[in-house]
Design a protein around this motif. Structure first.
Motif, PDB file in Angstrom:
ATOM      1  N   VAL A  24       1.877   6.303  16.282  1.00  0.00           N
ATOM      2  CA  VAL A  24       0.459   6.371  16.628  1.00  0.00           C
ATOM      3  C   VAL A  24       0.187   7.610  17.470  1.00  0.00           C
ATOM      4  CG1 VAL A  24      -1.377   5.241  17.947  1.00  0.00           C
ATOM      5  CG2 VAL A  24       0.170   3.872  16.522  1.00  0.00           C
ATOM      6  N   ALA A  25      -0.902   8.293  17.150  1.00  0.00           N
ATOM      7  CA  ALA A  25      -1.345   9.436  17.950  1.00  0.00           C
ATOM      8  C   ALA A  25      -2.728   9.158  18.511  1.00  0.00           C
ATOM      9  CB  ALA A  25      -1.397  10.697  17.097  1.00  0.00           C
ATOM     10  N   ILE A  26      -2.957   9.627  19.734  1.00  0.00           N
ATOM     11  CA  ILE A  26      -4.330   9.672  20.236  1.00  0.00           C
ATOM     12  C   ILE A  26      -4.892  11.023  19.838  1.00  0.00           C
ATOM     13  CG2 ILE A  26      -5.751   9.821  22.293  1.00  0.00           C
ATOM     14  CD1 ILE A  26      -4.240   7.630  23.473  1.00  0.00           C
ATOM     15  N   ASP A  27      -5.992  10.984  19.094  1.00  0.00           N
ATOM     16  CA  ASP A  27      -6.600  12.203  18.567  1.00  0.00           C
ATOM     17  C   ASP A  27      -7.723  12.655  19.507  1.00  0.00           C
ATOM     18  OD1 ASP A  27      -7.047  14.237  16.780  1.00  0.00           O
ATOM     19  OD2 ASP A  27      -7.939  12.987  15.219  1.00  0.00           O
ATOM     20  N   ASP A  28      -8.011  13.940  19.492  1.00  0.00           N
ATOM     21  CA  ASP A  28      -9.159  14.481  20.231  1.00  0.00           C
ATOM     22  C   ASP A  28      -9.091  14.200  21.730  1.00  0.00           C
ATOM     23  OD1 ASP A  28     -10.259  15.144  17.672  1.00  0.00           O
ATOM     24  OD2 ASP A  28     -11.061  13.111  17.525  1.00  0.00           O
ATOM     25  N   LEU A  29      -7.896  14.154  22.294  1.00  0.00           N
ATOM     26  CA  LEU A  29      -7.794  13.856  23.722  1.00  0.00           C
ATOM     27  C   LEU A  29      -8.489  14.951  24.527  1.00  0.00           C
ATOM     28  CD1 LEU A  29      -6.119  11.685  25.541  1.00  0.00           C
ATOM     29  CD2 LEU A  29      -5.005  13.765  26.293  1.00  0.00           C
ATOM     30  N   GLY A  30      -9.313  14.486  25.458  1.00  0.00           N
ATOM     31  CA  GLY A  30     -10.074  15.451  26.250  1.00  0.00           C
ATOM     32  C   GLY A  30     -11.526  15.468  25.829  1.00  0.00           C
ATOM     33  N   ALA A  31     -11.804  14.932  24.629  1.00  0.00           N
ATOM     34  CA  ALA A  31     -13.188  14.890  24.156  1.00  0.00           C
ATOM     35  C   ALA A  31     -13.818  13.543  24.491  1.00  0.00           C
ATOM     36  CB  ALA A  31     -13.240  15.101  22.654  1.00  0.00           C
ATOM     37  N   GLU A  33       0.847  -1.210   0.000  1.00  0.00           N
ATOM     38  CA  GLU A  33       0.000   0.000   0.000  1.00  0.00           C
ATOM     39  C   GLU A  33       0.876   1.251   0.000  1.00  0.00           C
ATOM     40  OE1 GLU A  33      -3.422   0.685   0.127  1.00  0.00           O
ATOM     41  OE2 GLU A  33      -3.644  -1.398  -0.501  1.00  0.00           O
ATOM     42  N   PRO A  34       0.447   2.310  -0.714  1.00  0.00           N
ATOM     43  CA  PRO A  34       1.244   3.547  -0.764  1.00  0.00           C
ATOM     44  C   PRO A  34       1.578   4.101   0.633  1.00  0.00           C
ATOM     45  CG  PRO A  34      -0.612   3.683  -2.287  1.00  0.00           C
ATOM     46  CD  PRO A  34      -0.760   2.388  -1.553  1.00  0.00           C
ATOM     47  N   LEU A  35       0.653   3.989   1.570  1.00  0.00           N
ATOM     48  CA  LEU A  35       0.913   4.530   2.908  1.00  0.00           C
ATOM     49  C   LEU A  35       1.990   3.717   3.631  1.00  0.00           C
ATOM     50  CD1 LEU A  35      -0.286   6.876   4.664  1.00  0.00           C
ATOM     51  CD2 LEU A  35      -1.554   5.117   5.897  1.00  0.00           C
ATOM     52  N   SER A  36       1.966   2.392   3.446  1.00  0.00           N
ATOM     53  CA  SER A  36       2.960   1.542   4.108  1.00  0.00           C
ATOM     54  C   SER A  36       4.362   1.879   3.624  1.00  0.00           C
ATOM     55  CB  SER A  36       2.692   0.067   3.819  1.00  0.00           C
ATOM     56  OG  SER A  36       1.355  -0.257   4.125  1.00  0.00           O
ATOM     57  N   LYS A  37       4.454   2.279   2.346  1.00  0.00           N
ATOM     58  CA  LYS A  37       5.774   2.557   1.779  1.00  0.00           C
ATOM     59  C   LYS A  37       6.419   3.781   2.409  1.00  0.00           C
ATOM     60  CE  LYS A  37       5.065   0.141  -2.502  1.00  0.00           C
ATOM     61  NZ  LYS A  37       4.416   0.239  -3.793  1.00  0.00           N
ATOM     62  N   ILE A  38       5.608   4.668   3.023  1.00  0.00           N
ATOM     63  CA  ILE A  38       6.192   5.836   3.690  1.00  0.00           C
ATOM     64  C   ILE A  38       5.902   5.799   5.195  1.00  0.00           C
ATOM     65  CG2 ILE A  38       6.197   7.338   1.645  1.00  0.00           C
ATOM     66  CD1 ILE A  38       3.609   8.636   2.822  1.00  0.00           C
ATOM     67  N   ALA A  39       5.753   4.570   5.718  1.00  0.00           N
ATOM     68  CA  ALA A  39       5.315   4.394   7.116  1.00  0.00           C
ATOM     69  C   ALA A  39       6.153   5.201   8.116  1.00  0.00           C
ATOM     70  CB  ALA A  39       5.339   2.921   7.479  1.00  0.00           C
ATOM     71  N   SER A  40       7.460   5.315   7.864  1.00  0.00           N
ATOM     72  CA  SER A  40       8.318   5.957   8.864  1.00  0.00           C
ATOM     73  C   SER A  40       8.042   7.451   8.989  1.00  0.00           C
ATOM     74  CB  SER A  40       9.787   5.726   8.530  1.00  0.00           C
ATOM     75  OG  SER A  40      10.060   6.343   7.296  1.00  0.00           O
ATOM     76  N   ARG A  41       7.317   8.023   8.032  1.00  0.00           N
ATOM     77  CA  ARG A  41       6.930   9.428   8.211  1.00  0.00           C
ATOM     78  C   ARG A  41       5.437   9.613   8.458  1.00  0.00           C
ATOM     79  NH1 ARG A  41       7.442  11.723   1.987  1.00  0.00           N
ATOM     80  NH2 ARG A  41       6.160  13.388   2.833  1.00  0.00           N
ATOM     81  N   VAL A  42       4.768   8.508   8.789  1.00  0.00           N
ATOM     82  CA  VAL A  42       3.313   8.584   8.992  1.00  0.00           C
ATOM     83  C   VAL A  42       2.944   8.437  10.470  1.00  0.00           C
ATOM     84  CG1 VAL A  42       1.109   7.454   8.500  1.00  0.00           C
ATOM     85  CG2 VAL A  42       2.811   7.700   6.684  1.00  0.00           C
ATOM     86  N   VAL A  43       2.064   9.315  10.929  1.00  0.00           N
ATOM     87  CA  VAL A  43       1.487   9.196  12.264  1.00  0.00           C
ATOM     88  C   VAL A  43       0.008   8.860  12.092  1.00  0.00           C
ATOM     89  CG1 VAL A  43       1.029  10.366  14.442  1.00  0.00           C
ATOM     90  CG2 VAL A  43       3.097  10.950  13.125  1.00  0.00           C
ATOM     91  N   LEU A  44      -0.398   7.722  12.623  1.00  0.00           N
ATOM     92  CA  LEU A  44      -1.792   7.303  12.513  1.00  0.00           C
ATOM     93  C   LEU A  44      -2.570   7.864  13.695  1.00  0.00           C
ATOM     94  CD1 LEU A  44      -1.073   3.567  11.606  1.00  0.00           C
ATOM     95  CD2 LEU A  44      -1.792   5.385  10.021  1.00  0.00           C
ATOM     96  N   GLU A  45      -3.557   8.689  13.423  1.00  0.00           N
ATOM     97  CA  GLU A  45      -4.340   9.308  14.500  1.00  0.00           C
ATOM     98  C   GLU A  45      -5.567   8.453  14.795  1.00  0.00           C
ATOM     99  OE1 GLU A  45      -5.455  13.340  13.812  1.00  0.00           O
ATOM    100  OE2 GLU A  45      -3.432  13.972  13.246  1.00  0.00           O
ATOM    101  N   ILE A  46      -5.666   8.030  16.038  1.00  0.00           N
ATOM    102  CA  ILE A  46      -6.827   7.230  16.431  1.00  0.00           C
ATOM    103  C   ILE A  46      -7.612   8.024  17.461  1.00  0.00           C
ATOM    104  CG2 ILE A  46      -7.569   5.052  17.443  1.00  0.00           C
ATOM    105  CD1 ILE A  46      -4.916   3.870  16.377  1.00  0.00           C
TER     106      ILE A  46
END
Ligand code: G
Ligand code: MN
Length: 392
Positions: free
Chosen positions: A295-302, A256-269
């Motif tokens: 990995v990022a935790i998104d919307d923390l506090g909500a 997958e295109p995203l996997s190929k640049i994984a080291s610069r990707v932050v997945l927001e959950i």
């Protein structure tokens, strides 16, 4: 259920449409499927298949790819525009990465290769037909309970959603370090030109109601990665994941295109959804990390989940929800929460991003509370082209 008639009862035989241009194979598969207890119709290409489908309801479609007039992928695309739930099984003698990706993106049930064993044929048809019956039962239950869509509504929503998917584009919003005066990366944000689904929330809701969250997620991730690769050679790319995307096998696919640049990707959950919708969250996240993703935790506090998501995800990045940021300079409670979040994340060596910063007053207060990394209209609205930053 007897072995020979997995899905059939005397009055209710499951019906399969077989689309295959090779006469010999067509006769062979027809015989096998009849032996499995199915009623079988056949068509020699996509055009003939569409004609059959217009006149009769099928429980599953088994289709070749390479065929004259209209191939299997084109057929699947046409069907996707009309009917979301008939399981479509692709059976090809010439498997390629491209057709496999296309088939799965269009929601094919399985991508199988010839020769196909009797056991695999039996198993796949059985699963497909069960799946279809469950989907149909769910649709009638929803209709009965009045909280779902009638067939007309469904068709309309499907058409609208298909248009939205076709006109989907990705906006990018900078995430900056104020002290360093640099753009660290960009968050990819879902947009579409379909007026009936004006904001990302509406598109996600439509996808969820149609059971097409996977398809939407894959489409955004592919587009975000491809656009970012051509727009910027090194910036981080922040991509939102729906919790259920964690269960999508394409997320782990190295091609997958995203996997190929994984080291610069932050997945927001997002904190807003419950992680327990998906089994083995920890294992899946560990696999993603091995691939190089952060990995990022998104919307923390909500969210409601307190620290459960922290323990399960062990994020590298935390994004403070904009409800904490809004007018933070006027609320002692918000200041207290942000200060302790900034301190804790510093101790844990995590990156903390304050989202949705709109004013100088908010920014100054957040800085004094220990935040340095920001995202929001104050710095830049999402765009393409990659927006330039107002440093104030
Ligand atoms: O849930 P998530 O954090 O991924 O949502 C980001 C959304 O917030 C995007 O749709 C984006 O357009 C919007 N957004 C980004 N910056 C601001 C801002 O400063 N103010 C407001 N109100 N919305 C913002
Ligand atoms: Mn986000």
């Amino acid at each position: 259920m007897s072995d020979h008639s997995a899905e059939s009862t005397a009055e209710n035989k499951a019906t399969v449409l077989l689309v295959e241009d090779n006469e010999e194979l067509r006769a062979g598969f027809e015989r096998l499927m009849a032996r499995l207890g199915y009623a079988v119709d056949t068509a020699p290409n996509g055009v003939a298949a569409l004609d059959r489908i217009a006149h009769r309801e099928y429980d599953a479609i088994l289709s070749d790819i390479a065929m004259p007039e209209m191939d299997g992928i084109q057929l699947l695309r046409k069907l996707r525009e009309r009917n979301g739930i008939i399981p479509f099984i692709v059976l090809t003698g010439e498997p390629t990465v491209t057709t496999a990706a296309q088939a799965l993106e269009l929601g094919a049930f399985r991508y199988l290769t010839k020769p196909l064993s009797y056991a695999d044929l039996k198993d796949t048809l059985h699963k497909a037909i069960c799946y279809h019956r469950v989907a149909r039962a769910k649709a009638s239950a929803a209709e009965l309970l009045g909280n779902g869509m009638g067939p007309g509504d469904r068709a309309t929503l499907e058409a609208t959603f298909a248009r939205a998917l076709g006109s989907l584009w990705v906006a990018f919003q900078p995430i900056v370090s104020l002290k360093k005066k640099v753009v660290l990366g960009y968050e990819a944000l879902l947009r579409s030109r379909e007026p009936a689904l004006p904001h990302p929330g509406a598109m996600l809701e439509a996808a969820e109601r149609l059971g097409q969250l996977d398809l939407l997620g894959r489409t955004i991730r592919r587009r975000a990665a491809t656009d970012m690769v051509s727009a910027h050679p090194s910036a981080l790319l922040f991509v939102n994941l729906h919790v259920r995307d964690l269960a999508d096998p394409t997320l782990l696919d190295p091609d997958e295109p995203l996997s190929k640049i994984a080291s610069r990707v932050v997945l927001e959950i997002t904190e807003r959804a419950a992680l327990d919708e998906v089994g083995d969250v920890r294992v899946r996240v560990a696999t993603l990390r091995q691939m190089g993703f952060r990995v990022a935790i998104d919307d923390l506090g909500a969210g409601y989940s307190g620290l459960a998501s922290f323990a399960q995800l062990e994020p590298e990045v935390v994004k403070l929800d904009m409800s904490l940021v809004r007018d933070v300079h006027q609320s002692a409670t918000k200041q207290k929460i942000v200060r302790s979040m900034a301190r804790l994340t510093d101790e844990m060596d995590l990156m903390v991003v304050a989202e949705g910063v709109e004013t100088r007053a908010e920014l100054d207060m957040l800085s004094s509370l220990g935040c340095d990394i920001f995202q929001g209209y104050y710095f830049a609205k999402p765009g393409p082209p990659l927006p330039s930053v107002n440093w104030g």
